[in-house]
Design an enzyme around this catalytic site. Structure first.
Site, PDB file in Angstrom:
ATOM      1  N   GLY A   1       0.744  -1.148  -0.095  1.00 14.98           N
ATOM      2  CA  GLY A   1      -0.029   0.000  -0.007  1.00 14.98           C
ATOM      3  C   GLY A   1       0.720   1.286  -0.078  1.00 14.98           C
ATOM      4  O   GLY A   1       1.469   1.384   1.218  1.00 14.98           O
ATOM      5  N   ALA A   2       0.654   1.944  -1.188  1.00 17.51           N
ATOM      6  CA  ALA A   2       1.487   3.173  -1.195  1.00 17.51           C
ATOM      7  C   ALA A   2       0.640   4.380  -1.103  1.00 17.51           C
ATOM      8  O   ALA A   2       0.651   5.365  -1.783  1.00 17.51           O
ATOM      9  CB  ALA A   2       2.360   3.474  -2.534  1.00 17.51           C
ATOM     10  N   GLY A   3       0.014   4.244   0.105  1.00 18.05           N
ATOM     11  CA  GLY A   3      -0.749   5.452   0.647  1.00 18.05           C
ATOM     12  C   GLY A   3      -0.295   6.386   1.713  1.00 18.05           C
ATOM     13  O   GLY A   3       1.022   6.427   1.864  1.00 18.05           O
TER      14      GLY A   3
ATOM     15  N   VAL B   1      -3.155  -0.821   3.912  1.00 14.13           N
ATOM     16  CA  VAL B   1      -3.963  -0.920   2.995  1.00 14.13           C
ATOM     17  C   VAL B   1      -5.236  -0.126   3.095  1.00 14.13           C
ATOM     18  O   VAL B   1      -6.242  -0.363   2.441  1.00 14.13           O
ATOM     19  CB  VAL B   1      -4.431  -2.348   2.475  1.00 14.13           C
ATOM     20  CG1 VAL B   1      -3.094  -2.865   1.801  1.00 14.13           C
ATOM     21  CG2 VAL B   1      -4.685  -3.253   3.521  1.00 14.13           C
TER      22      VAL B   1
ATOM     23  N   ARG C   1      -7.806   1.976   6.496  1.00 10.48           N
ATOM     24  CA  ARG C   1      -8.635   1.455   7.533  1.00 10.48           C
ATOM     25  C   ARG C   1     -10.002   1.325   7.465  1.00 10.48           C
ATOM     26  O   ARG C   1     -10.621   2.116   6.658  1.00 10.48           O
ATOM     27  CB  ARG C   1      -8.380   2.844   8.698  1.00 10.48           C
ATOM     28  CG  ARG C   1      -6.738   3.018   8.917  1.00 10.48           C
ATOM     29  CD  ARG C   1      -6.330   4.055   9.604  1.00 10.48           C
ATOM     30  NE  ARG C   1      -6.889   3.717  11.398  1.00 10.48           N
ATOM     31  CZ  ARG C   1      -6.493   2.972  12.071  1.00 10.48           C
ATOM     32  NH1 ARG C   1      -5.088   2.531  12.091  1.00 10.48           N
ATOM     33  NH2 ARG C   1      -6.867   2.606  13.622  1.00 10.48           N
TER      34      ARG C   1
ATOM     35  N   ASP D   1     -13.601   8.969  12.389  1.00  9.72           N
ATOM     36  CA  ASP D   1     -13.586   7.822  11.624  1.00  9.72           C
ATOM     37  C   ASP D   1     -14.311   6.841  11.207  1.00  9.72           C
ATOM     38  O   ASP D   1     -14.501   6.202  10.281  1.00  9.72           O
ATOM     39  CB  ASP D   1     -12.127   7.021  11.953  1.00  9.72           C
ATOM     40  CG  ASP D   1     -10.961   7.543  11.786  1.00  9.72           C
ATOM     41  OD1 ASP D   1     -10.966   8.766  11.518  1.00  9.72           O
ATOM     42  OD2 ASP D   1      -9.693   7.111  11.927  1.00  9.72           O
TER      43      ASP D   1
ATOM     44  N   ALA E   1      -7.558  13.107  11.820  1.00  8.19           N
ATOM     45  CA  ALA E   1      -7.930  13.482  13.120  1.00  8.19           C
ATOM     46  C   ALA E   1      -8.707  14.913  13.312  1.00  8.19           C
ATOM     47  O   ALA E   1      -9.566  15.114  14.120  1.00  8.19           O
ATOM     48  CB  ALA E   1      -6.473  13.378  13.849  1.00  8.19           C
TER      49      ALA E   1
ATOM     50  N   HIS F   1       9.230  38.869   3.916  1.00  5.88           N
ATOM     51  CA  HIS F   1      10.205  38.359   3.316  1.00  5.88           C
ATOM     52  C   HIS F   1      11.589  38.255   3.967  1.00  5.88           C
ATOM     53  O   HIS F   1      11.684  39.111   4.697  1.00  5.88           O
ATOM     54  CB  HIS F   1      10.454  39.375   1.938  1.00  5.88           C
ATOM     55  CG  HIS F   1      11.855  38.982   1.005  1.00  5.88           C
ATOM     56  ND1 HIS F   1      11.574  37.837   0.395  1.00  5.88           N
ATOM     57  CD2 HIS F   1      13.083  39.531   1.138  1.00  5.88           C
ATOM     58  CE1 HIS F   1      12.933  37.811  -0.306  1.00  5.88           C
ATOM     59  NE2 HIS F   1      13.758  38.719   0.292  1.00  5.88           N
TER      60      HIS F   1
HETATM   61  N1  LIG Z   1      -0.824  12.286   7.591  1.00  2.00           N
HETATM   62  C1  LIG Z   1      -2.339  11.620   7.789  1.00  2.00           C
HETATM   63  O1  LIG Z   1      -3.069  12.525   7.913  1.00  2.00           O
HETATM   64  C2  LIG Z   1      -2.478  10.138   7.955  1.00  2.00           C
HETATM   65  C3  LIG Z   1      -1.496   9.529   8.447  1.00  2.00           C
HETATM   66  C4  LIG Z   1      -1.765   8.273   8.589  1.00  2.00           C
HETATM   67  C5  LIG Z   1      -2.947   7.719   8.343  1.00  2.00           C
HETATM   68  N2  LIG Z   1      -4.088   8.617   8.097  1.00  2.00           N
HETATM   69  C6  LIG Z   1      -5.339   7.997   7.658  1.00  2.00           C
HETATM   70  O2  LIG Z   1      -5.467   6.667   8.035  1.00  2.00           O
HETATM   71  C7  LIG Z   1      -6.237   6.159   6.888  1.00  2.00           C
HETATM   72  C8  LIG Z   1      -5.221   4.814   6.645  1.00  2.00           C
HETATM   73  O3  LIG Z   1      -4.270   4.801   5.852  1.00  2.00           O
HETATM   74  P1  LIG Z   1      -3.430   3.980   4.868  1.00  2.00           P
HETATM   75  O4  LIG Z   1      -2.369   4.460   4.217  1.00  2.00           O
HETATM   76  O5  LIG Z   1      -3.515   2.713   5.253  1.00  2.00           O
HETATM   77  O6  LIG Z   1      -4.651   4.080   3.586  1.00  2.00           O
HETATM   78  P2  LIG Z   1      -4.701   4.710   2.332  1.00  2.00           P
HETATM   79  O7  LIG Z   1      -6.020   4.670   1.829  1.00  2.00           O
HETATM   80  O8  LIG Z   1      -4.103   6.158   2.432  1.00  2.00           O
HETATM   81  O9  LIG Z   1      -3.680   3.876   1.254  1.00  2.00           O
HETATM   82  C9  LIG Z   1      -3.793   2.316   1.345  1.00  2.00           C
HETATM   83  C10 LIG Z   1      -3.265   1.855  -0.112  1.00  2.00           C
HETATM   84  O10 LIG Z   1      -3.072   0.656  -0.152  1.00  2.00           O
HETATM   85  C11 LIG Z   1      -3.396   0.446  -1.371  1.00  2.00           C
HETATM   86  N3  LIG Z   1      -3.863  -1.257  -1.448  1.00  2.00           N
HETATM   87  C12 LIG Z   1      -5.002  -1.491  -0.918  1.00  2.00           C
HETATM   88  N4  LIG Z   1      -5.292  -2.918  -0.914  1.00  2.00           N
HETATM   89  C13 LIG Z   1      -4.255  -3.114  -1.451  1.00  2.00           C
HETATM   90  C14 LIG Z   1      -3.438  -4.593  -1.787  1.00  2.00           C
HETATM   91  N5  LIG Z   1      -4.211  -5.792  -1.362  1.00  2.00           N
HETATM   92  N6  LIG Z   1      -2.370  -4.488  -2.280  1.00  2.00           N
HETATM   93  C15 LIG Z   1      -1.584  -3.376  -2.684  1.00  2.00           C
HETATM   94  N7  LIG Z   1      -2.112  -2.142  -2.228  1.00  2.00           N
HETATM   95  C16 LIG Z   1      -3.148  -2.120  -1.609  1.00  2.00           C
HETATM   96  C17 LIG Z   1      -4.801   1.308  -1.695  1.00  2.00           C
HETATM   97  O11 LIG Z   1      -4.945   1.235  -3.223  1.00  2.00           O
HETATM   98  C18 LIG Z   1      -4.198   2.423  -1.282  1.00  2.00           C
HETATM   99  O12 LIG Z   1      -3.372   3.106  -2.148  1.00  2.00           O
HETATM  100  C19 LIG Z   1      -6.377   6.925   5.553  1.00  2.00           C
HETATM  101  O13 LIG Z   1      -7.708   7.251   5.703  1.00  2.00           O
HETATM  102  C20 LIG Z   1      -5.462   8.152   6.068  1.00  2.00           C
HETATM  103  O14 LIG Z   1      -6.251   9.358   5.570  1.00  2.00           O
HETATM  104  C21 LIG Z   1      -3.920   9.858   7.750  1.00  2.00           C
END
Ligand SMILES: NC(=O)c1ccc[n+]([C@@H]2O[C@H](COP(=O)([O-])OP(=O)(O)OC[C@H]3O[C@@H](n4cnc5c(N)ncnc54)[C@H](O)[C@@H]3O)[C@@H](O)[C@H]2O)c1
Length: 479
Positions: free
Chosen positions: A188-190, A277, A279, A319, A327, A451
């Site tokens: 998961g590159a989220g 992947v 939440r 959530d 948050a 500035h």
């Molecule tokens: N900085 C922040 O605001 C922050 C930080 C951490 C988490 N969060 C929140 O927590 C939640 C969870 O974060 P997250 O990073 O787990 O979710 P996310 O939805 O940001 O990313 C998950 C990624 O996993 C991929 N994925 C899903 N199933 C997969 C699989 N089987 N194989 C490969 N890739 C797959 C998805 O396509 C997606 O790109 C999000 O809603 C996020 O907004 C926010």
């Protein structure tokens, strides 16, 4: 005797604890129930954000960035060092101390505001009653004038990669490694994948990210996401798009991951694997069947625009309900609900919620992306400005990225702002405020910015919307 409260909050995360404090400030007799304990066996006030999420990940991001700066970025400033070393257990210990300090802060705020903290697991019963099961199994029932459900979310699990919190970990386990994994896999590159991947990559891990989608960061403005992909590649993150994990196997203390990409079966072996992947809302065991609260088709608690559930006087925030899992979104919902219980007409502006990915450079945005504006058929004008043309960024040797401003073609009202760059999280807040006040790009252009600051990129991007940027040639000249 049954205890009576005006407001009972279930869950003490950023949505729940903020709701509880605001309710108490408004003179309502308030209790907040929390069941979890953290690593130091303290009641986990602050929920996931404080104990296993936002704050600990930022502690590790900050520690790892300092290490990276000392190792790779000091020399250019003429600073010499001896050998730079990393004591991972010390870094983790500092992170735990930060958590303890902040948890103590919430306990102090509860005390100062007169919020009653109740340890145990809360369950909503019919008739606005809340059952609390303590750690020893004893059960008590609270009588609530109003209930605010703020039980949060939990990581999504995927069958091919069962978490053991040793070799295959979730986002919580990814904060606890006691040494730097030589090779780290991330599914998961989220948001979480990029943040945790960055931490361990800076400390020396070879990081490979397996992302099922073909589009990188689809929720981020496309131009910004494209820039981010370039920057992360340069930093050494190997992000494999369109990669679907099909199986994992633990072999001699490592994990073999099988995945398909472009119809090819591939295998890669990692020392550790983080599964991040997404939440999902955490509502199991939370609601008695006859309590009147319903879920939507995706398992979120169904609420109206003011976070009230189908049962009058029972609210849900954070959530657990529709909208981004952030948050600050939960906290504002908590304040809104507390205010409305007290009889005030407060709302949350869901069009104006910023989001941030705390990599370096940070990625931050508010409002619509260019792709959303196109899809909605809204005529817009865009202005971008690179940090490479900002004196303060160049002086700091940290000038990657840009600010992008989007405004209505006809009215000039700002519709969105998207930033990749150092301190993007703080910079975007200026435009969150501007949008909240219905500002135009011209308004920002006519505002005086100090500035030299990074904020000047926000100013220049707003000027660029109307072809008036000073420190860059404008593509389309406007008067
Ligand atoms: N900085 C922040 O605001 C922050 C930080 C951490 C988490 N969060 C929140 O927590 C939640 C969870 O974060 P997250 O990073 O787990 O979710 P996310 O939805 O940001 O990313 C998950 C990624 O996993 C991929 N994925 C899903 N199933 C997969 C699989 N089987 N194989 C490969 N890739 C797959 C998805 O396509 C997606 O790109 C999000 O809603 C996020 O907004 C926010």
């Amino acid at each position: 005797m049954m205890s009576k409260f005006d407001v009972v909050v279930i869950g003490s995360g950023p949505a729940g604890y903020v709701a509880a404090i605001r309710a108490a400030q408004l003179g309502l007799k308030t209790a907040c129930i929390e069941k979890a304990h953290n690593k130091s066996d303290k009641l986990a006030l602050g929920g996931t954000c404080l104990n296993w999420g936002c704050i600990p990940s930022k502690a590790l991001l900050d520690s790892s960035y300092k290490y990276h700066e000392a190792k790779d970025n000091f020399a250019v400033h003429g600073i010499g060092t001896g050998e730079i070393t990393m004591d991972v257990p010390a870094m983790i210990k500092r992170k735990d101390a930060v958590i303890d300090q902040m948890v103590g802060g919430i306990a102090g705020l509860f005390k100062a505001n007169g919020v009653t903290t109740i340890e145990g697991t809360g369950k909503v019963l019919a008739g606005k009653k809340v059952e609390v099961t303590a750690a020893d199994g004893s059960i008590s029932v609270l009588d609530a004038g109003n209930i605010i459900i703020a039980a949060g979310s939990i990581p999504v699990a995927i069958p091919p990669a069962p978490v053991d919190q040793d070799i295959i970990v979730d986002s919580t386990g990814g904060l606890e490694f006691q040494s730097v994994p030589a090779k780290l896999g991330v599914i998961g590159a989220g948001v979480i994948g990029l943040e945790l991947g960055s931490v361990w990559s800076r400390l020396g891990s070879q990081v490979v990210m397996l992302e099922a989608l073909d589009t990188f960061l689809p929720a981020v403005d496309g131009q910004i996401a494209k820039e981010a992909a370039k920057v992360f590649k340069k930093q050494g993150l190997d992000i494999k798009m369109g990669a679907r994990v099909t199986a994992t196997k633990i072999v001699k203390g490592k994990v073999e991951v099988s995945y398909t990409q472009n119809d090819e079966e591939k295998t890669e072996t990692f020392d550790k694997l983080i599964v991040c992947v997404g939440r999902k809302p955490f509502s199991s065991g939370l609601l008695a069947p006859d309590c009147g609260v319903n879920l939507d088709e995706r398992g979120f608690i169904f609420v109206d625009d003011y976070c009230e559930t189908d049962a009058a006087g029972i609210f849900a925030v954070g959530d657990l309900v529709r909208g981004p899992m952030l948050a600050h979104k939960g906290s504002e919902e908590g304040v809104m609900v507390a205010e409305r219980i007290a009889g005030h007409k407060v709302t949350v502006n869901y069009d104006c919620i910023p989001s941030v990915i705390y990599t370096h450079p940070e990625i931050a945005g508010v409002g619509k992306t260019e792709e959303q504006l196109k899809a909605d058929g809204i005529s817009y004008k865009a202005g971008t400005f690179p940090f490479a043309a900002i004196g303060r960024a160049v002086a700091a040797d940290d000038s990657v990225g840009m600010v992008k401003m989007l405004a209505d073609e006809n009215t000039d009202r700002i519709l969105g702002c998207h930033i990749i760059g150092n301190s993007a999280a703080d910079l975007v807040q200026q435009i969150v405020i501007a949008m909240e006040f219905g500002s135009s790009a011209e308004d920002i252009g006519l505002t005086v910015f100090s500035h030299p600051t990074l904020s000047e990129a926000v100013h220049e991007a707003a000027l660029a919307v109307n072809g008036q940027a000073i420190h860059m040639p404008n593509r389309k000249k406007r008067k």
